[in-house]
Write a protein that holds these residues in place. Structure first.
Motif, PDB file in Angstrom:
ATOM      1  N   VAL A 225       6.338  -8.138  -2.970  1.00 15.43           N
ATOM      2  CA  VAL A 225       5.220  -8.430  -3.800  1.00 15.43           C
ATOM      3  C   VAL A 225       4.751  -9.755  -2.848  1.00 15.43           C
ATOM      4  O   VAL A 225       5.247 -10.350  -2.392  1.00 15.43           O
ATOM      5  N   ARG A 226       3.431 -10.080  -3.570  1.00 14.36           N
ATOM      6  CA  ARG A 226       2.666 -11.098  -3.422  1.00 14.36           C
ATOM      7  C   ARG A 226       3.119 -12.506  -4.108  1.00 14.36           C
ATOM      8  O   ARG A 226       3.132 -12.393  -5.237  1.00 14.36           O
ATOM      9  N   ALA A 227       3.117 -13.611  -3.425  1.00  7.40           N
ATOM     10  CA  ALA A 227       3.343 -14.759  -4.348  1.00  7.40           C
ATOM     11  C   ALA A 227       2.136 -15.105  -4.824  1.00  7.40           C
ATOM     12  O   ALA A 227       0.951 -15.255  -4.074  1.00  7.40           O
ATOM     13  N   ALA A 228       1.923 -15.278  -6.092  1.00  4.74           N
ATOM     14  CA  ALA A 228       0.791 -15.878  -6.915  1.00  4.74           C
ATOM     15  C   ALA A 228       0.282 -17.038  -6.613  1.00  4.74           C
ATOM     16  O   ALA A 228      -0.691 -17.642  -6.924  1.00  4.74           O
ATOM     17  N   GLU A 229       1.431 -17.986  -6.254  1.00  2.00           N
ATOM     18  CA  GLU A 229       1.106 -19.457  -6.100  1.00  2.00           C
ATOM     19  C   GLU A 229       2.241 -19.988  -5.163  1.00  2.00           C
ATOM     20  O   GLU A 229       3.089 -18.963  -4.501  1.00  2.00           O
ATOM     21  N   ARG A 230       2.138 -21.040  -4.940  1.00  2.00           N
ATOM     22  CA  ARG A 230       3.083 -21.819  -3.986  1.00  2.00           C
ATOM     23  C   ARG A 230       4.422 -22.016  -4.652  1.00  2.00           C
ATOM     24  O   ARG A 230       4.501 -22.504  -5.709  1.00  2.00           O
TER      25      ARG A 230
ATOM     26  N   GLY B  63      11.541 -21.349   4.081  1.00  5.05           N
ATOM     27  CA  GLY B  63      11.091 -22.833   3.656  1.00  5.05           C
ATOM     28  C   GLY B  63       9.957 -22.358   2.449  1.00  5.05           C
ATOM     29  O   GLY B  63      10.147 -21.301   1.891  1.00  5.05           O
ATOM     30  N   THR B  64       9.252 -23.356   2.254  1.00  4.09           N
ATOM     31  CA  THR B  64       8.295 -23.204   1.153  1.00  4.09           C
ATOM     32  C   THR B  64       7.349 -21.996   1.292  1.00  4.09           C
ATOM     33  O   THR B  64       6.755 -21.767   2.593  1.00  4.09           O
ATOM     34  N   VAL B  65       7.086 -21.363   0.216  1.00  2.89           N
ATOM     35  CA  VAL B  65       6.335 -20.148   0.304  1.00  2.89           C
ATOM     36  C   VAL B  65       4.707 -20.576  -0.045  1.00  2.89           C
ATOM     37  O   VAL B  65       4.588 -21.136  -1.299  1.00  2.89           O
ATOM     38  N   GLU B  66       3.702 -20.102   0.714  1.00  4.54           N
ATOM     39  CA  GLU B  66       2.462 -20.470   0.086  1.00  4.54           C
ATOM     40  C   GLU B  66       2.012 -19.108  -0.617  1.00  4.54           C
ATOM     41  O   GLU B  66       2.504 -17.997  -0.348  1.00  4.54           O
ATOM     42  N   ALA B  67       0.925 -19.410  -1.440  1.00  9.29           N
ATOM     43  CA  ALA B  67       0.214 -18.307  -2.111  1.00  9.29           C
ATOM     44  C   ALA B  67      -0.245 -17.530  -1.271  1.00  9.29           C
ATOM     45  O   ALA B  67      -0.819 -17.637  -0.216  1.00  9.29           O
ATOM     46  N   GLY B  68       0.004 -16.102  -1.661  1.00  8.35           N
ATOM     47  CA  GLY B  68      -0.508 -14.863  -0.955  1.00  8.35           C
ATOM     48  C   GLY B  68       0.690 -14.300  -0.007  1.00  8.35           C
ATOM     49  O   GLY B  68       0.420 -13.266   0.542  1.00  8.35           O
ATOM     50  N   GLU B  69       1.745 -15.311   0.378  1.00  4.77           N
ATOM     51  CA  GLU B  69       2.664 -14.601   1.351  1.00  4.77           C
ATOM     52  C   GLU B  69       3.642 -13.444   0.520  1.00  4.77           C
ATOM     53  O   GLU B  69       3.650 -13.760  -0.794  1.00  4.77           O
ATOM     54  N   TRP B  70       3.980 -12.779   1.446  1.00  3.10           N
ATOM     55  CA  TRP B  70       4.981 -11.613   0.701  1.00  3.10           C
ATOM     56  C   TRP B  70       6.419 -12.456   0.421  1.00  3.10           C
ATOM     57  O   TRP B  70       6.766 -13.252   1.282  1.00  3.10           O
ATOM     58  N   VAL B  71       6.972 -11.961  -0.694  1.00  7.04           N
ATOM     59  CA  VAL B  71       8.182 -12.287  -1.162  1.00  7.04           C
ATOM     60  C   VAL B  71       8.934 -11.178  -1.535  1.00  7.04           C
ATOM     61  O   VAL B  71       8.479  -9.968  -2.151  1.00  7.04           O
ATOM     62  N   GLU B  72      10.399 -10.997  -1.680  1.00  8.79           N
ATOM     63  CA  GLU B  72      11.083 -10.252  -2.384  1.00  8.79           C
ATOM     64  C   GLU B  72      11.338 -10.376  -3.691  1.00  8.79           C
ATOM     65  O   GLU B  72      11.789 -11.632  -4.044  1.00  8.79           O
ATOM     66  N   ILE B  73      11.536  -9.694  -4.608  1.00  7.49           N
ATOM     67  CA  ILE B  73      11.745  -9.897  -6.018  1.00  7.49           C
ATOM     68  C   ILE B  73      12.834  -8.714  -6.376  1.00  7.49           C
ATOM     69  O   ILE B  73      13.150  -7.798  -5.712  1.00  7.49           O
ATOM     70  N   GLU B  74      13.586  -9.017  -7.429  1.00  8.66           N
ATOM     71  CA  GLU B  74      14.888  -8.353  -7.951  1.00  8.66           C
ATOM     72  C   GLU B  74      14.351  -8.047  -9.402  1.00  8.66           C
ATOM     73  O   GLU B  74      14.868  -9.020  -9.916  1.00  8.66           O
ATOM     74  N   PRO B  75      13.976  -7.130  -9.768  1.00  9.67           N
ATOM     75  CA  PRO B  75      13.588  -7.074 -11.150  1.00  9.67           C
ATOM     76  C   PRO B  75      14.995  -6.992 -12.090  1.00  9.67           C
ATOM     77  O   PRO B  75      15.920  -6.572 -11.696  1.00  9.67           O
ATOM     78  N   PHE B  76      14.944  -7.741 -13.155  1.00  2.93           N
ATOM     79  CA  PHE B  76      16.280  -7.803 -14.076  1.00  2.93           C
ATOM     80  C   PHE B  76      16.648  -6.464 -14.545  1.00  2.93           C
ATOM     81  O   PHE B  76      15.682  -5.602 -14.955  1.00  2.93           O
ATOM     82  N   ASN B  77      17.749  -6.056 -14.430  1.00  2.00           N
ATOM     83  CA  ASN B  77      18.365  -4.749 -15.110  1.00  2.00           C
ATOM     84  C   ASN B  77      18.466  -5.018 -16.746  1.00  2.00           C
ATOM     85  O   ASN B  77      18.066  -6.237 -17.227  1.00  2.00           O
ATOM     86  N   GLU B  78      19.154  -4.045 -17.443  1.00  3.09           N
ATOM     87  CA  GLU B  78      19.272  -4.471 -18.846  1.00  3.09           C
ATOM     88  C   GLU B  78      20.202  -5.624 -19.254  1.00  3.09           C
ATOM     89  O   GLU B  78      20.154  -5.985 -20.399  1.00  3.09           O
TER      90      GLU B  78
END
Length: 411
Positions: A334-339, A392-407
């Protein structure tokens, strides 16, 4: 940087080393369907009969024989068939049987005509549609054949599986016995939750948190309690836990410090597979083998303990209970919405909130302070933002990986 990360192993290597050593438990018990929620199937489950167990109507309408249908010719009503009250009378030629959804198909019936495709006519009906053989009839075994396997071994039973078993009349089944997990915390600064704090003390939230997660995963929790920073007391705790449990989990006492006796005692009582991980938070995580049980040593910081439990202990428990489903959800880009601040060196699990952006695509933002003592970051989050080890630091708009929480963390 090299000196700080020297000797650290990656999360993937740690998971591989752990899981490769484990053999699922085999002991099973028979429980009632009411007691089976959250339990793991010990063997494949087969259907004792066919579903449906008889041919029945898929619609409210009329049961007909094809030879009786003539264009424009009305059909008399020979009787009615309801779910639980089948038609049992004589069915004369040139007539139809009024039938309701789920009712058994009368002998000789070749199709069911929907009520909407008929018109009333002089006490009978006229059919206004083309009728084909077999239409709107649910055949015996159409959903499940008798003796068909419906569940594998290693399935966690929940709201999707148990009603299915109930619909088949299965009142009891074999499940694995509950995994026995002993837990204790170490540290003179800790105080049980609910007790007044003296100067310099903090509440023992880790043991409380781990116990909650273990209960949610269906384990039998053996609470050894709070162990003070004393080698003899710690050794007794390990020996008591090892006698009773399949897995021993301690929190605290696995970092580098004068009062951390855990490593020395483990080397006496068992074998350590690894000690430090290249992840943040959660670097001081220990895994090894005691005489009768597996050992996981969680860090003392609350967020670090929760992250390492989620990423390492959760898959370990799933493997020991032979579960087929993956313990952790797949990651998404997903995209980073912020730094997002980060230093290279360790795989970073930051707590984040992902949601649709204005254009409908997913984006993620940080929950704020990511300190390993700030547990409120979990209460606000719905995912981990997984930042690569050398990133290193991620800038807004860059792609990052997320892992949604399970139950386990997601409610």
């Amino acid at each position: 940087m090299e000196s700080f990360t020297a000797g650290l192993i990656s999360l993937e290597e740690a998971q591989g080393k752990m899981l490769a050593q484990l053999t699922p438990i085999a002991d099973s018990v028979t429980v009632s369907l009411q007691e089976a929620v959250g339990r793991i199937t010990a063997e494949p489950v087969c259907s004792p009969g066919a579903v449906p167990s008889f041919d029945n109507s898929a619609m409210d309408g009329y049961a007909v024989r094809l030879a009786d249908i003539q264009p424009g010719q009305p059909l008399a009503i020979a009787g009615k068939a309801f779910a639980g009250a089948p038609f049992s009378g004589t069915w004369p030629a040139g007539s139809a049987v009024r039938i309701m959804t789920g009712a058994p198909i009368p002998e000789g019936c070749e199709a069911v005509v929907m009520q909407e495709e008929t018109e009333s006519h002089a006490g009978g009906i006229v059919i206004n549609a083309t009728v084909t053989a077999g239409q709107n009839i649910r055949r015996i075994g159409e959903d499940i054949q008798a003796d068909a396997q419906i569940l594998d071994a290693g399935v966690r039973l929940g709201a999707a599986e148990l009603p299915l078993l109930a619909s088949l009349g299965i009142a009891q089944l074999k499940v694995l016995r509950k995994l026995r997990v002993a837990i204790f915390s170490t540290g003179d600064e800790l105080q049980p939750v609910g007790q007044p704090l003296a100067a310099g003390q903090i509440y023992d939230t880790n043991r409380f948190t781990v116990s909650l997660m273990l209960n949610k995963l269906g384990c039998e929790v053996i609470d050894i309690g709070l162990v003070r920073d004393d080698p003899a007391a710690l050794r007794r705790a390990f020996e008591e836990a090892d006698r009773q449990a399949d897995v021993v989990i301690s929190t605290g006492g696995v970092s580098v410090g004068e009062a951390d006796y855990t490593k020395a005692i483990l080397e006496e009582l068992g074998a350590i597979t690894f000690w430090k991980l290249a992840i943040k938070p959660g670097k001081p995580f220990a895994f090894g083998r005691l005489k009768n049980s597996w050992f996981c040593g969680l860090p003392g910081n609350p967020v670090s303990a929760a992250v390492t439990f989620y990423q390492l202990v959760q898959p370990l428990l799933a493997k020991l209970t032979g579960q087929r489903a993956a313990a952790l959800p797949p990651r998404q880009r997903v995209r980073a919405a912020e730094r997002i601040k980060k230093s290279p060196g360790r795989l970073d699990f930051q707590r984040g909130i992902y949601a649709p952006a204005a254009d409908g695509t997913l984006e993620v933002r940080s929950t704020g302070n990511q300190g390993s003592h700030v547990f409120s970051s979990f209460a606000l989050a719905n995912c981990f933002i997984v930042l690569e080890r050398e990133r290193g630091t991620v800038e807004a708009g860059e792609w990052v990986e997320i892992e949604p929480f399970n139950e386990l963390l997601g409610g």
